[in-house]
Design an enzyme around this catalytic site. Structure first.
Site, PDB file in Angstrom:
ATOM      1  N   GLU A   1      -5.527  -8.230  -0.856  1.00  0.00           N
ATOM      2  CA  GLU A   1      -6.265  -7.659   0.330  1.00  0.00           C
ATOM      3  C   GLU A   1      -7.784  -7.733  -0.022  1.00  0.00           C
ATOM      4  O   GLU A   1      -8.363  -6.807  -0.865  1.00  0.00           O
ATOM      5  CB  GLU A   1      -5.741  -6.919   1.175  1.00  0.00           C
ATOM      6  CG  GLU A   1      -4.051  -6.857   1.835  1.00  0.00           C
ATOM      7  CD  GLU A   1      -3.945  -5.822   3.296  1.00  0.00           C
ATOM      8  OE1 GLU A   1      -5.129  -5.013   3.423  1.00  0.00           O
ATOM      9  OE2 GLU A   1      -2.648  -5.620   3.321  1.00  0.00           O
TER      10      GLU A   1
ATOM     11  N   GLU B   1       1.277  -0.779   0.135  1.00  0.00           N
ATOM     12  CA  GLU B   1       0.167   0.206  -0.479  1.00  0.00           C
ATOM     13  C   GLU B   1       0.823   1.430   0.079  1.00  0.00           C
ATOM     14  O   GLU B   1       1.096   1.966   0.416  1.00  0.00           O
ATOM     15  CB  GLU B   1      -1.394   0.024   0.661  1.00  0.00           C
ATOM     16  CG  GLU B   1      -2.589  -1.330   0.814  1.00  0.00           C
ATOM     17  CD  GLU B   1      -3.148  -1.192   2.343  1.00  0.00           C
ATOM     18  OE1 GLU B   1      -2.827  -0.167   2.757  1.00  0.00           O
ATOM     19  OE2 GLU B   1      -3.569  -1.823   2.163  1.00  0.00           O
TER      20      GLU B   1
END
Length: 506
Positions: free
Chosen positions: A417, A272
């Site tokens: 995710e 991320e």
């Protein structure tokens, strides 16, 4: 006379006990046989798709929290054309303990072919895994080992059909290992007594062995630069203490250490990368520069660090958070005006691939793009406003941010995710995401096994042992299976007690 009578009685008693033992043995064997022949699946009720109105919030950002407590189209596919069913047996009556660990092999490496991930024979595989964090938080092993038994947990992950384990790490911990420093691993020494005396690196290598024995493959994820349960909140892959050079060395070191073991088949280069317009050079960007905060450029350096050490593994590149709407006027990300950017989840904005694709040269067939995507319980993104549905999610978020990569056959996708609580307003989004994964056979690793993920919950409950059967039944629909067995990624070793190997499938 009385003495003879007593002897006769005693002999008869022995004969009766012997006969009763035989009868009991037959009954037990029959019970075991019946159990093996009975479908002991988890019953799944298909979750309906609800139309719900979520509270509107125009702020365009996303945050996923690792811990709430620092205790831590299918036309060209070779995959089964049978939709996942509920006939896969999930057997729980097992004698937990350390499995015999086979020697590592080097014949399970994976490659990419357009939007597919394939084995060395060109057979398409479907990665359907799960995340288990802790090597990034300061626990220095998996979170939850303060409660659960490691052997049992690994076996249950395999028995439940997850064929890959994505393991979040800090670069800092790997750097410590490379220097011969081994921060203490925190675990329940009574429950996991067999780990006592091992340092944190030895415990990780024990985990590699048990994953191999159970047919589970591993993906290393550099989740944060520094070891910290909130380390993923930091925008970039470097900090004041961990430099880009440190980060690259950590990747190189761990890739080299396990280059002869195909249990570890993939590296997610950085979890991320993100940052907002007002953060300037402190935000991750994606362009053709060599600027220190250009994730596209650094991702290529990171991929080289891994593939120079081990040219056989897959490398996963996540997206960023923002991308310029007009490249002619703002191609260098110089604007600090939010209206000049497209926003998405942290790691979820891969619009830059259309303009500046990652170039791995001779290793292009090792590249997988890996967006993250979440529902409104994590953050009320604009695309959740009103009565959103599958089509609106595709139009407002998924397609232009990353699904076009799959659609245009550029490279495979792996949703690194996704997940959340089994309640509204999250279940509507989760159902649509599951539909997207199922219809397109998108690779994915569900977030997460841990019960201590504050904004999503886990696949297990607070004891880290009891499975959330409702959540598992939901996710089970997109675990790779042939209708009867789960399918692993190892050519020889079957996936747990309920699965088969890749060699058996093909």
């Amino acid at each position: 006379m009385n003495k003879k009578f007593i002897i006769i009685i005693m002999v008869q008693a022995v004969i009766v006990a012997f006969l009763l033992g035989i009868v009991a043995g037959i009954a037990i064997q029959k019970k075991r046989s019946n159990k093996q022949n009975t479908d002991t699946q988890v019953t799944t009720t298909e979750n309906p798709i609800y139309d719900s109105s979520t509270s509107n919030n125009n702020a365009q950002e996303g945050t996923t929290t690792d811990t709430s407590d620092n205790n831590g189209s299918q036309d060209e596919t070779n995959l089964t054309t049978t939709e996942p069913t509920n006939t896969v047996v999930v057997e729980r009556d097992v004698d937990y303990g350390a499995m015999d660990v086979p020697e590592p092999t080097t014949d399970d490496w994976l490659y990419t072919d357009g939007r597919k991930i394939v084995d060395s024979d060109g057979n398409e595989v479907w990665i359907t895994g799960i995340n288990w964090f802790g090597y990034n938080t300061g626990t220095n092993t998996f979170d939850g080992l303060w409660a659960c038994d490691l052997n049992q947990s690994i076996q249950e992950i395999a028995n439940h059909g997850f064929n890959l384990l994505r393991i979040p790490f800090s670069a800092e911990l790997i750097l410590q290992w490379s220097r011969g420093e081994y921060p203490q691993a925190n675990f329940n020494q009574a429950t996991n007594s067999y780990l006592v005396g091992m340092d944190s690196l030895q415990i990780f290598e024990y985990i590699i062995g048990q994953c191999r024995a159970n047919g589970i493959k591993i993906m290393i994820d550099i989740h944060s630069a520094e070891t910290n349960a909130s380390g993923h909140v930091v925008n970039l892959w470097y900090t004041e203490r961990i430099s880009t050079e440190d980060y690259l060395f950590a990747l190189s070191w761990i890739a080299d250490r396990y280059k002869d073991d195909d249990t570890i088949i993939a590296y997610d280069l950085k979890n991320e990368p993100h940052g907002k317009p007002f953060e300037g050079t402190g935000a991750a960007k994606w362009d053709d520069s060599t600027d220190p905060n250009n994730w596209k450029y650094v991702a290529e350096l990171a991929a080289d660090a891994v593939l120079t050490s081990n040219p056989n593994v897959l490398v996963l590149v996540e997206g960023i958070e923002i991308y310029p709407i007009d490249l002619e006027t703002n191609g260098d990300f110089s604007s600090t005006n939010e209206e000049d950017y497209y926003f998405n989840w942290w790691g979820g904005n891969l619009r830059g691939v259309a303009d500046y694709p990652v170039d791995l040269g001779d290793y292009q067939n090792k590249l997988v793009y890996s967006p993250h995507d979440y529902g409104p319980t994590v953050y009320a993104q604009p695309w959740f406003e009103g009565d959103y549905n599958y089509d609106s999610l595709m139009e407002d978020c998924w397609h232009d941010n990353w699904f076009y990569i799959y659609e245009e056959d550029i490279a495979p996708l792996l949703i690194g995710e996704w997940g959340g609580f089994m309640k509204e307003p999250n279940i509507t989004w989760m159902t649509y995401m599951r539909q997207l994964i199922s219809e397109n056979r998108l690779n994915h690793t569900f977030w997460c096994f841990n019960s201590n993920s504050g904004d999503t919950g886990g696949m297990v409950l607070d004891d880290f042992t009891t499975w959330d059967e409702e959540k598992y039944a939901f996710v089970k629909e997109v675990l790779w299976n042939d209708g009867e067995h789960f399918i692993g990624l190892d050519h020889e070793i079957p996936l747990g007690l309920n699965g088969i190997s890749l060699g058996e499938y093909y």
